[in-house]
Design a protein around this motif. Structure first.
Motif, PDB file in Angstrom:
ATOM      1  N   GLN A  76       0.860  -1.174   0.000  1.00  0.00           N
ATOM      2  CA  GLN A  76       0.000   0.000   0.000  1.00  0.00           C
ATOM      3  C   GLN A  76       0.904   1.233   0.000  1.00  0.00           C
ATOM      4  OE1 GLN A  76      -4.010  -0.095   0.778  1.00  0.00           O
ATOM      5  NE2 GLN A  76      -3.140  -1.403  -0.814  1.00  0.00           N
ATOM      6  N   ARG A 184     -13.584  -5.844   2.583  1.00  0.00           N
ATOM      7  CA  ARG A 184     -12.279  -5.678   1.921  1.00  0.00           C
ATOM      8  C   ARG A 184     -11.235  -6.717   2.336  1.00  0.00           C
ATOM      9  NH1 ARG A 184     -13.092  -1.347   5.396  1.00  0.00           N
ATOM     10  NH2 ARG A 184     -11.641  -1.253   7.148  1.00  0.00           N
ATOM     11  N   ASP A 185     -10.124  -6.653   1.604  1.00  0.00           N
ATOM     12  CA  ASP A 185      -8.882  -7.371   1.919  1.00  0.00           C
ATOM     13  C   ASP A 185      -8.985  -8.879   1.680  1.00  0.00           C
ATOM     14  OD1 ASP A 185      -8.299  -4.798   2.735  1.00  0.00           O
ATOM     15  OD2 ASP A 185      -8.486  -5.235   4.877  1.00  0.00           O
TER      16      ASP A 185
HETATM   17  N1  DQQ Z   1      -5.447  -0.773   4.897  1.00  0.00           N
HETATM   18  C1  DQQ Z   1      -5.989  -0.853   3.581  1.00  0.00           C
HETATM   19  C2  DQQ Z   1      -7.307  -1.545   3.745  1.00  0.00           C
HETATM   20  C3  DQQ Z   1      -7.108  -2.329   4.972  1.00  0.00           C
HETATM   21  C4  DQQ Z   1      -6.348  -1.385   5.833  1.00  0.00           C
HETATM   22  C5  DQQ Z   1      -6.107   0.528   3.027  1.00  0.00           C
HETATM   23  C6  DQQ Z   1      -5.625  -2.069   6.959  1.00  0.00           C
HETATM   24  O1  DQQ Z   1      -7.608  -2.354   2.620  1.00  0.00           O
HETATM   25  O2  DQQ Z   1      -8.317  -2.742   5.545  1.00  0.00           O
HETATM   26  O3  DQQ Z   1      -4.855   1.134   2.911  1.00  0.00           O
HETATM   27  O4  DQQ Z   1      -4.507  -1.333   7.377  1.00  0.00           O
END
Ligand code: DQQ
Length: 576
Positions: A76, A184-185
């Motif tokens: 990220q 998400r994720d």
């Molecule tokens: N960071 C991402 C999300 C996740 C979160 C966004 C966890 O997808 O849930 O930058 O640190």
């Protein structure tokens, strides 16, 4: 040899005179530049061998994988600044998990399904040796959807370019009780009992947290399974689920996409409360669901991957070495304003091999052995004895960039103080109240790292031993309370407890990786891990010191102490 710890605390300036001449190697700037700036922007706070981006903000590790001889780290990344925002996927490649080459970002936010951001996701290797990534996008309607991407050119060893097929988004936040902004994720895929792919996604369903389960034949068309992989009504959202299998007492990793051997356990890791917590259990093939062996009602008691500054950890199966590797994000502990001034924020904990203890009750972790290629000028001490109040200076290495392995052997276990089970919900409180300067029956003993000459700055990593009814409980702390004289920093005392069979094992080991603004510790052979971020002024304008100490009434022996300077790795300094 040993010096009086109590005196050091009382008369801070005394240390330099009682230690006499020192012969430290000079501290080095990892960027190889002279740095006379003592403010937070000093490049001496940049780590020398922990993963970081060339500049700007990074958070969660994404889609780590080993593919055709190359390790891939996606992350990220904010291309426009050093606080969270505008998130895309940065991309680096490596052959050894230590030295990394930065390549082009793998994902940009340039389609309706990810126009608000390319958030966390995972990689899976499909039959035919084709890697696929599934990740969360913030879509044009401000919903969280899942998208897939495939490499443009499989013969590019670095897989620099990724294509978004027309099928995106492949999953939308649709279902009874779904919250479209809490979906998400996605995990790495695994094959279920019917031969179909499975993934789990972190979600809030009817106000509760769930790892919702989907299946697919081709990784593009997905159907929701009518029950989650696992859910809990004690929390309302799990981020970054990670699901994998492990064999008790076996350091070898397992690939979830091939049949799992008998006797294996499954692990579900979820991220919440700023920590990665996990359950060990079984994946019930008939129910197609995960069943933890035990679940504490109080989520503060759930086991943690790391008890310090680590979040959003993700694991992958390393088919090159047959091991499972995990790594997590260690955010800065300074302020946003500091990060903006520095122009960078976020590192990753060292890649760690992760496996299950013999008794099947907890995970163990250890830095991947490749880290040892950075070790230089070993120093070795044997047969030290640390009495109450002793402080032993470890010299002859670069104490700002070091790897220290030390064993503590108790001369007696008679003076272990009674353990109070109520401490388990808040070990950090215990670490704060019983700091390194507070005498105990057994302990505190451990390391003092990144200490200034006058001891006004120091970070303590230490153990205390308590006697519970049938067993011994070890408290491990990483106390940042006096890590820096700089104002405005977050300086908690991180900590956790682990059970230890002292009658059988006798020695409690501590390994600490010191890397400028990172202190990463592994206690009891990897039973408890704590990574911390610290910013001592001494790191910039003087030499920092390293000590072993004991402040408990029971004498501890150190049968073996080894320490090394760590060379500076090539972490994203060159573009591929
Ligand atoms: N960071 C991402 C999300 C996740 C979160 C966004 C966890 O997808 O849930 O930058 O640190």
């Amino acid at each position: 040899m040993a010096q009086a710890w109590a005196l050091v605390l009382l008369a801070l300036c005394y240390v330099s005179s009682i230690n006499g001449e020192r012969s430290f190697l000079s501290t080095r700037d990892p960027a190889g530049e002279e740095d006379s700036d003592t403010s937070i922007v000093s490049r001496k706070y940049r780590t020398a061998y922990h993963f970081q981006a060339p500049k700007n903000w990074i958070n969660d590790p994404n889609g780590p994988m080993y593919y055709n001889g190359i390790y891939h780290s996606f992350y990220q990344y904010n291309p426009n600044g050093s606080i969270w925002g505008d998130i895309i996927w940065g991309h680096s490649v490596s052959t050894d998990l230590v030295n990394w080459i930065a390549v082009e970002p793998a994902l940009e936010k340039d389609s309706p399904g990810d126009i608000l951001g390319c958030w966390t996701g995972s990689a899976t290797i499909l039959p035919g040796n084709i890697p696929v990534i599934i990740y969360t996008g913030g879509d044009i309607d401000d919903r969280q959807v899942q998208n897939v991407v495939l490499p443009k050119n499989l013969s590019d060893p670095y897989l620099r370019e990724w294509i978004k097929p027309g099928n995106n988004p492949v999953l939308q936040p649709v279902g009874p009780g779904f919250n479209e902004s809490q979906f998400r994720d996605p995990t790495t895929g695994w094959i279920g009992p019917d031969g179909l792919w499975r993934i789990a996604i972190g979600a809030e369903v009817n106000g509760y947290s769930a790892a919702v389960l989907y299946k697919s034949e081709d990784f593009l068309n997905w159907t929701r399974v009518d029950h989650p992989l696992y859910s809990s009504n004690t929390t309302n959202m799990w981020e970054c689920p990670d699901f994998f299998a492990v064999l008790p007492g076996n350091k070898g990793g397992l690939d979830l996409s091939v049949p799992i051997p008998n006797g294996a356990k499954h692990v579900l890791k979820v991220s919440l409360d700023s920590r990665d917590k996990y359950f060990i259990g079984v994946y019930d093939l008939k129910r197609d669901a995960f069943e933890p062996d035990t679940v504490e009602d109080d989520r503060r008691l759930w086991l943690k991957i790391d008890y310090g500054n680590c979040y959003a950890a993700k694991s992958f199966f390393d088919s090159k070495n047959g091991r499972r590797i995990i790594w997590g994000w260690a955010n800065e502990s300074d302020s946003d304003a500091d990060d903006i001034a520095k122009g960078w924020a976020g590192i990753y904990a060292m890649a760690r091999t992760i496996w299950l203890d013999n008794d099947g009750k907890q995970l163990l972790q250890w830095p991947v052995e490749e880290v040892e290629t950075l070790r230089r000028n070993e120093i070795n001490h044997q047969g030290l004895e640390l009495n109450k109040g002793d402080l032993f200076e470890i010299e002859g290495i670069d104490t700002a960039q070091a790897d220290v392995e030390i064993d503590f052997e108790l001369t007696s276990i008679d003076d272990a103080e009674p353990f109070d089970p109520s401490w388990l919900v808040d070990p950090e409180k215990q670490c704060r109240e019983a700091g390194a300067s507070v005498h105990g029956g057994i302990g505190p003993f451990g390391l003092v790292v990144l200490a200034s000459g006058d001891m006004k700055e120091h970070t303590d990593v230490h153990f205390r031993v308590y006697k519970s009814e049938q067993k011994y409980m070890i408290l491990m702390c990483s106390d940042l309370g006096r890590s820096s004289v700089r104002p405005g920093l977050y300086t908690p005392a991180y900590g956790g407890f682990f059970e230890f069979d002292l009658e059988k094992e006798k020695k409690i080991s501590l390994r600490t990786l010191i890397d400028r603004s990172a202190v990463e510790s592994f206690g009891g052979g990897g039973r408890l891990c704590i990574i911390a971020r610290v910013y001592p002024v001494a790191l910039v304008d003087e030499r920092v010191h390293l000590y072993a100490f004991n402040n408990g009434s029971t004498t501890v022996r150190v049968p073996q102490l080894k320490a090394w300077s760590m060379a500076t790795a090539q972490v994203n300094v060159k573009k591929g």
